[in-house]
Design a protein around this motif. Structure first.
Motif, PDB file in Angstrom:
ATOM      1  N   GLU A  40       0.825  -1.210   0.000  1.00 25.84           N
ATOM      2  CA  GLU A  40       0.000   0.000   0.000  1.00 25.84           C
ATOM      3  C   GLU A  40       0.860   1.262   0.000  1.00 25.84           C
ATOM      4  N   LEU A  41       1.920   1.262   0.801  1.00 25.24           N
ATOM      5  CA  LEU A  41       2.792   2.439   0.836  1.00 25.24           C
ATOM      6  C   LEU A  41       3.482   2.641  -0.508  1.00 25.24           C
ATOM      7  N   LYS A  42       4.006   1.563  -1.079  1.00 21.15           N
ATOM      8  CA  LYS A  42       4.683   1.678  -2.375  1.00 21.15           C
ATOM      9  C   LYS A  42       3.713   2.119  -3.464  1.00 21.15           C
ATOM     10  N   SER A  43       2.500   1.626  -3.432  1.00 21.80           N
ATOM     11  CA  SER A  43       1.494   2.034  -4.423  1.00 21.80           C
ATOM     12  C   SER A  43       1.221   3.523  -4.321  1.00 21.80           C
ATOM     13  N   HIS A  44       1.067   4.007  -3.092  1.00 25.79           N
ATOM     14  CA  HIS A  44       0.828   5.438  -2.884  1.00 25.79           C
ATOM     15  C   HIS A  44       2.007   6.269  -3.394  1.00 25.79           C
ATOM     16  N   MET A  45       3.205   5.872  -2.991  1.00 26.82           N
ATOM     17  CA  MET A  45       4.383   6.654  -3.370  1.00 26.82           C
ATOM     18  C   MET A  45       4.609   6.618  -4.878  1.00 26.82           C
ATOM     19  N   SER A  46       4.368   5.493  -5.510  1.00 29.05           N
ATOM     20  CA  SER A  46       4.541   5.391  -6.961  1.00 29.05           C
ATOM     21  C   SER A  46       3.521   6.261  -7.693  1.00 29.05           C
ATOM     22  N   ARG A  47       2.317   6.311  -7.147  1.00 31.30           N
ATOM     23  CA  ARG A  47       1.254   7.126  -7.745  1.00 31.30           C
ATOM     24  C   ARG A  47       1.544   8.610  -7.604  1.00 31.30           C
ATOM     25  N   MET A  48       2.010   9.000  -6.429  1.00 31.60           N
ATOM     26  CA  MET A  48       2.204  10.419  -6.123  1.00 31.60           C
ATOM     27  C   MET A  48       3.555  10.962  -6.601  1.00 31.60           C
ATOM     28  N   PHE A  49       4.561  10.115  -6.550  1.00 30.73           N
ATOM     29  CA  PHE A  49       5.927  10.568  -6.831  1.00 30.73           C
ATOM     30  C   PHE A  49       6.636   9.494  -7.647  1.00 30.73           C
ATOM     31  N   SER A  50       7.103   9.851  -8.800  1.00 32.00           N
ATOM     32  CA  SER A  50       7.729   8.850  -9.668  1.00 32.00           C
ATOM     33  C   SER A  50       9.236   8.727  -9.463  1.00 32.00           C
ATOM     34  N   ASN A  51       9.805   9.532  -8.584  1.00 25.12           N
ATOM     35  CA  ASN A  51      11.265   9.572  -8.473  1.00 25.12           C
ATOM     36  C   ASN A  51      11.842   8.726  -7.335  1.00 25.12           C
ATOM     37  N   TYR A  52      11.025   7.901  -6.670  1.00 26.26           N
ATOM     38  CA  TYR A  52      11.546   7.069  -5.590  1.00 26.26           C
ATOM     39  C   TYR A  52      11.903   5.682  -6.110  1.00 26.26           C
ATOM     40  N   SER A  53      13.095   5.227  -5.731  1.00 28.59           N
ATOM     41  CA  SER A  53      13.510   3.876  -6.107  1.00 28.59           C
ATOM     42  C   SER A  53      12.806   2.865  -5.208  1.00 28.59           C
ATOM     43  N   GLU A  54      12.806   1.632  -5.638  1.00 28.71           N
ATOM     44  CA  GLU A  54      12.241   0.541  -4.844  1.00 28.71           C
ATOM     45  C   GLU A  54      12.950   0.472  -3.485  1.00 28.71           C
TER      46      GLU A  54
END
Length: 98
Positions: A40-54
């Protein structure tokens, strides 16, 4: 007036941060389980911000999941938001994230 255990933070400011954390918690806890899992956290961060690595997202999750149970509780998120202003900016949205 200061908030107990939080030094010079104004109690009203802490209340606002908690409200922001609660709002984000409701948004990210997609299955309404009462906890935010890593997906859920990764989904949120990927949706909101595209610049975070895994790796960065995994580290943020591990930092937030203080008790290591695989879920971020509302209290864990609230505590982290009060303690780490950079975290509010990294995963949040709203007036206290700027």
């Amino acid at each position: 007036r200061s908030a107990p255990g939080l030094g010079n933070y104004n109690a009203n400011f802490v209340k606002e941060i908690h409200e922001d954390a609660d709002s984000l918690f409701r948004s990210v806890d997609a299955d309404n389980s009462g906890g935010i899992d890593e997906f859920e956290l990764k989904s949120h961060m990927s949706r909101m911000f595209s610049n975070y690595s895994e790796e960065a997202m995994e580290r943020i999750f591990k930092m937030l999941d203080v008790d290591g149970n695989g879920k971020i509780s509302k209290d864990e998120l609230r505590d982290a938001f009060v303690r780490y202003s950079a975290l509010r900016q990294a995963i949040g949205e709203g007036p206290n994230y700027k």
